[in-house]
Design an enzyme around this catalytic site. Sequence first.
Site, PDB file in Angstrom:
ATOM      1  N   LEU A   1       0.864  -1.242   0.119  1.00  0.00           N
ATOM      2  CA  LEU A   1      -0.050   0.040   0.037  1.00  0.00           C
ATOM      3  C   LEU A   1       0.929   1.200   0.066  1.00  0.00           C
ATOM      4  CD1 LEU A   1      -2.595  -0.895   2.549  1.00  0.00           C
ATOM      5  CD2 LEU A   1      -2.860  -1.057   0.148  1.00  0.00           C
ATOM      6  N   GLY A   2       2.195   1.249   0.528  1.00  0.00           N
ATOM      7  CA  GLY A   2       2.895   2.347   0.582  1.00  0.00           C
ATOM      8  C   GLY A   2       4.160   2.096   1.311  1.00  0.00           C
TER       9      GLY A   2
ATOM     10  N   GLY B   1       7.443   3.938   3.773  1.00  0.00           N
ATOM     11  CA  GLY B   1       7.840   5.137   4.667  1.00  0.00           C
ATOM     12  C   GLY B   1       9.392   4.787   5.151  1.00  0.00           C
ATOM     13  N   GLY B   2       9.599   5.932   6.303  1.00  0.00           N
ATOM     14  CA  GLY B   2      10.918   5.625   6.799  1.00  0.00           C
ATOM     15  C   GLY B   2      10.776   4.351   7.577  1.00  0.00           C
ATOM     16  N   PHE B   3       9.843   4.059   8.122  1.00  0.00           N
ATOM     17  CA  PHE B   3       9.462   2.830   8.965  1.00  0.00           C
ATOM     18  C   PHE B   3       9.705   1.620   8.287  1.00  0.00           C
ATOM     19  CE2 PHE B   3       5.482   4.197   7.520  1.00  0.00           C
ATOM     20  CZ  PHE B   3       5.123   2.925   7.190  1.00  0.00           C
ATOM     21  N   GLY B   4       9.394   1.524   6.843  1.00  0.00           N
ATOM     22  CA  GLY B   4       9.365   0.405   6.111  1.00  0.00           C
ATOM     23  C   GLY B   4       8.079   0.204   5.237  1.00  0.00           C
TER      24      GLY B   4
ATOM     25  N   VAL C   1       4.052  -0.829   4.227  1.00  0.00           N
ATOM     26  CA  VAL C   1       2.623  -1.298   4.661  1.00  0.00           C
ATOM     27  C   VAL C   1       1.985  -2.005   3.600  1.00  0.00           C
ATOM     28  CG1 VAL C   1       0.130  -0.351   5.270  1.00  0.00           C
ATOM     29  CG2 VAL C   1       2.314   1.005   5.963  1.00  0.00           C
TER      30      VAL C   1
ATOM     31  N   ASP D   1       3.416  14.308  14.800  1.00  0.00           N
ATOM     32  CA  ASP D   1       3.555  14.153  13.291  1.00  0.00           C
ATOM     33  C   ASP D   1       2.438  13.989  12.432  1.00  0.00           C
ATOM     34  OD1 ASP D   1       5.408  13.854  11.202  1.00  0.00           O
ATOM     35  OD2 ASP D   1       5.569  11.816  11.310  1.00  0.00           O
TER      36      ASP D   1
END
Length: 837
Positions: free
Chosen positions: A524-525, A527-530, A532, A643
């Site tokens: 799905l997407g 980001g900096g975390f990893g 989804v 955030d």
Amino acid sequence: MGGVITRRNHFHPTFLFFTFLCFLVSGFAFSADTLLSTHSLSGDQTLLSSRQLFEFGFFTPGNSNKWYVGIWYKNIPNRTYVWVANRDKPLNNSSGIFKISNQSIALLDQANNLIWSSNQTKVSNPVVQLLDTGNLVLTEADGNDQYLWQSFDYPTDTLLPDMKLGWDLNKGLDRYISSWRSAEDPAAGDFSFKLENRGFPEFFLWGDQGKKYRSGPWNGQRFSGVPEMNPTNSMSFDFVINKDEVYYTFHISTKSLYSRLTVTSSGQLQRYTWIPDSQVWNSFWYAPKDQCDNFMQCGPYGICDSNVSPVCKCMSGFQPKNPQAWNLRDGSGGCFRKTNLQCTNDKFLHLRNMKLPESSTSFVDNNMNLKDCELLCLRNCSCTAYANSNISSGGTGCVIWVDGLLDMRQYAEGGQDLYVRLAASEIGNGRSVGALIIGIAVGIAVLLLGIVGCFVWKRKRLLSECKEENAIHERSQNFLLNEVVISSKKDFSGEKDKDELELPLFDFATITTATHNFSSENMLGQGGFGCVYKGRLVEGQEVAVKRLSKTSGQGIEEFKNEVRLIARLQHRNLVRLLGCCIEMDEKMLIYEYMEHRSLDSVLFNKAKSSLLSWPRRFNIVCGIARGLLYLHQDSRFRIIHRDLKASNILLDGEWNPKISDFGMARIFGGDQTEASTRRVVGTYGYMSPEYAMDGLFSMKSDVFSLGVLVLEIVSGNKNRGFYHSNGELNLLGHAWRLWKEGKGLDLLDTSVGNSFSSSEVLRCIQVGLLCVQEQAEDRPTMSSVVLMLSSETATMPQPKTPGYCLGRNPFETDSSSGKQDESFTVNQVTVTILDAR
């Protein structure tokens, strides 16, 4: 889509009269370049451009027995089509009719059913003309200088000279080329060549499996990934970027030369030139042409070089993430740092002849020099690399990357300089290396003596420790969750005890099955975390799985913070956490699935923003405000999100907003109203001035972020990357100027249409400006915000000057230069700044 574009040709009354006579005398079997509103085309009738370069009419490709209307080169024997009107809806026979109908162009079948039409325009006496450029245009017959519709705005598989490939931001037009399905089927195929206009704009060749090839951004002379792209006496290239348009075009100055850029049905980007002597199309340039042109061939931080073998290499200071696969010449896993960055004393590795990394999330400032660019990168601990944005005249401008460096390539010649951030220890000199070798040799000698003395003792101890380690390993999967439970009990004492956490623990196999082994189709997407992923549990429930990357900047603390906070929070405008998965080094959070994904994916997408009607936008604003009020006041503890941004607002199937991502959130206890930190986290463009500059955060810093978000929802524009002809620094400055001039409604996104409440729009703008006031004490509380949004009679103060994150007030001038200072804002990127001790 019925906008106005300047045209070159003029119609004269005598010319129109002559054209009309041609219709009558020929019985409509004509080849004039103009079609009047009183006539039509059918069968073998065609339009022919004035210099007989292009022809327009009905055709059937190969043996398909399907009929289309389109444009082809007139004087090329092997018919070459450059545009097709009804490519996805063919006629079953040649009995179609092409005419002007209801102020637009229309194609009808023999039963008078509409097959295809252009957009409707405001035209009183329309005519259609085929130009010598290959452009079919609809215009007024009186000879004015306006195109009301043109085929150049709706390409098929071919880019012709002087045709624009890219975005018309005013009309929301994304002009891209896509392949035919096959040689006999012009329907849109699997491959398309599109401009990504975020960050530092560049083109991508997309295939059925995702990104296939990347051009690299325009560096003032050529695309960074096309070093052989050099202008000639006959052909020149241009790339335009301003507040209205972002596009690429090319121009041919030699009239006898034909050139076209095409996406083939086999998935190649081809530039052809016509050679009259041999009567063939010559392949002048094509891509992808080698292994290194394949997107992400060498993974994150990997460099591809087709002049060496193997082609993938890690730059200095990095090593292969998967050495075994790397040795087998599979570099897709990429590289990772040998030494973590230190922020305050890092240095830069100078790489030459580089294709710049993927740039959609980069930040660009064309007014900075390279030295200022380096200093800006050093001040931002999240910055990973920088380069000139324009290499002309010795190099100007600045582009910085604040996340992973993807799809890099090094050339023998061409490309440009790139500066990659490394820990200072990774950039040493010969003397330090020599000293290190001597020290290692001495150390090894001493170490060998020690090893001989303690070998037997060590062996016995290791045997006993091995048994204990096995027992620890069996308990490791529950250790992290226990930590979360303990911290939850500490933070929420009196609400629930350890046994009442009620957070399901999913096993890794269940999540793997639900996401089809974390397939790219389910992503799905990122980001900096990893990443989804979308998943479906065995019982049929759809979920979103947030998988923390092993190399993520977000670590164990953010994971624990997210679990212990959101697992306890229950509100209709907060995303619901269903459980987590902790197995070995895997850490995942399982959420309820949001059908419409994140707000930014719709709001800032010109093709989708019209889905957000004004009632939906107002409902989203009110929902976010209610969710934030719950965090600040109605939950047991005051929670500061820190955030809040468009990408952290998720939309369910009914377009209701839900606040997500609590990894950076903090809890305030008792009467606490403010705190400070040396670790500033959040997103530029949404940070309040006192938080970005001094590390002070409070409920009012969340209120500032909400204000930015409200103005973005109203305008459909990002705060970062917003440019206006009057020179505002960002969206806040633009909104403030319109408000002071009494033109607040001009801020409203045009894609909303005419169905909106003026009072609601103005109320939202006023609330947004109140929330982004420079002084924290001037900003309203969330209870006041909710009241102002929900009541038309509530008394609202007039807003004061907005705060500008990491910059000065745009209405102040520099005493020495008299020029407005530009603020540095980076949206869509979560950053961390560590202050030096």
